[in-house]
Scaffold this active site. Structure first.
Site, mmCIF file in Angstrom:
data_model
loop_
_atom_site.group_PDB
_atom_site.id
_atom_site.type_symbol
_atom_site.label_atom_id
_atom_site.label_comp_id
_atom_site.label_asym_id
_atom_site.label_seq_id
_atom_site.Cartn_x
_atom_site.Cartn_y
_atom_site.Cartn_z
ATOM 1 N N CYS A 33 0.804 -1.222 0.000
ATOM 2 C CA CYS A 33 0.000 0.000 0.000
ATOM 3 C C CYS A 33 0.838 1.274 0.000
ATOM 4 O O CYS A 33 0.302 2.355 -0.165
ATOM 5 C CB CYS A 33 -0.904 0.016 1.228
ATOM 6 S SG CYS A 33 0.073 0.054 2.733
ATOM 7 N N ASP A 35 2.359 2.563 2.586
ATOM 8 C CA ASP A 35 2.407 3.212 3.893
ATOM 9 C C ASP A 35 3.799 3.068 4.508
ATOM 10 O O ASP A 35 4.514 2.115 4.214
ATOM 11 C CB ASP A 35 1.363 2.596 4.829
ATOM 12 C CG ASP A 35 -0.057 2.979 4.428
ATOM 13 O OD1 ASP A 35 -0.201 3.832 3.528
ATOM 14 O OD2 ASP A 35 -0.999 2.430 5.004
ATOM 15 N N CYS A 58 -2.400 3.711 7.487
ATOM 16 C CA CYS A 58 -3.806 3.488 7.814
ATOM 17 C C CYS A 58 -3.999 3.303 9.319
ATOM 18 O O CYS A 58 -3.033 3.223 10.074
ATOM 19 C CB CYS A 58 -4.285 2.251 7.078
ATOM 20 S SG CYS A 58 -3.547 0.759 7.759
ATOM 21 N N CYS A 102 -0.532 -4.741 7.651
ATOM 22 C CA CYS A 102 -0.187 -3.513 8.371
ATOM 23 C C CYS A 102 0.634 -3.836 9.622
ATOM 24 O O CYS A 102 1.537 -3.088 9.994
ATOM 25 C CB CYS A 102 -1.441 -2.751 8.767
ATOM 26 S SG CYS A 102 -2.693 -2.697 7.466
#
Ligand code: FES
Length: 128
Positions: A33, A35, A58, A102
């Site tokens: 993603c 991030d 996120c 994540c």
């Protein structure tokens, strides 16, 4: 989508910020993603005395960083290195499947910061 623990750490994250002249800094990005998570360490006598994080990501990434800093603070380097993203997910009481990546950032970021610390301390030993 998120449980209470995740929401709590997302809305009230622990140990946010930077450590000036940190003993170790680790930055990792998620290929899924984009991030980014950055970890700063203060280490004394092999113990993580202080840890701060900055995460551009996120809610799960922020909650994962927050809980991870609480899990490794006061621990030895070896204990921190044994932390896995599974431990982070369990401590958060679970993450939705598409959000498990994540938590991997938290595992990778603490490892990168410790690696940086080890490189730096080796440098000091060699030059001293
Ligand atoms: Fe990328 Fe969460 S969606 S770290």
């Amino acid at each position: 989508m998120y449980n209470e623990t995740v929401m709590e750490h997302f809305t009230n994250p622990r140990n946010v910020g930077e450590i000036e002249d940190a003993d170790g800094v680790g930055e990792v990005g998620s290929p899924q993603c984009g991030d980014i998570m950055k970890i700063f360490l203060r280490i004394e006598d092999n113990i993580i005395k202080d840890i701060k994080f900055k995460t551009f990501g996120c809610a799960s990434a922020i909650a994962s960083s927050s809980i991870m800093t609480e899990m490794v603070k006061g621990k030895t380097i070896e204990e921190a290195l044994s932390l896995t993203n599974r431990d982070v997910v369990d401590a958060l009481g679970g993450l939705p499947a598409p959000k498990v990546h994540c938590s991997v950032l938290a595992e990778e970021a603490i490892r990168a910061a410790i690696e940086d610390y080890r490189k730096k301390s080796e440098g000091t030993r060699n030059s001293g």
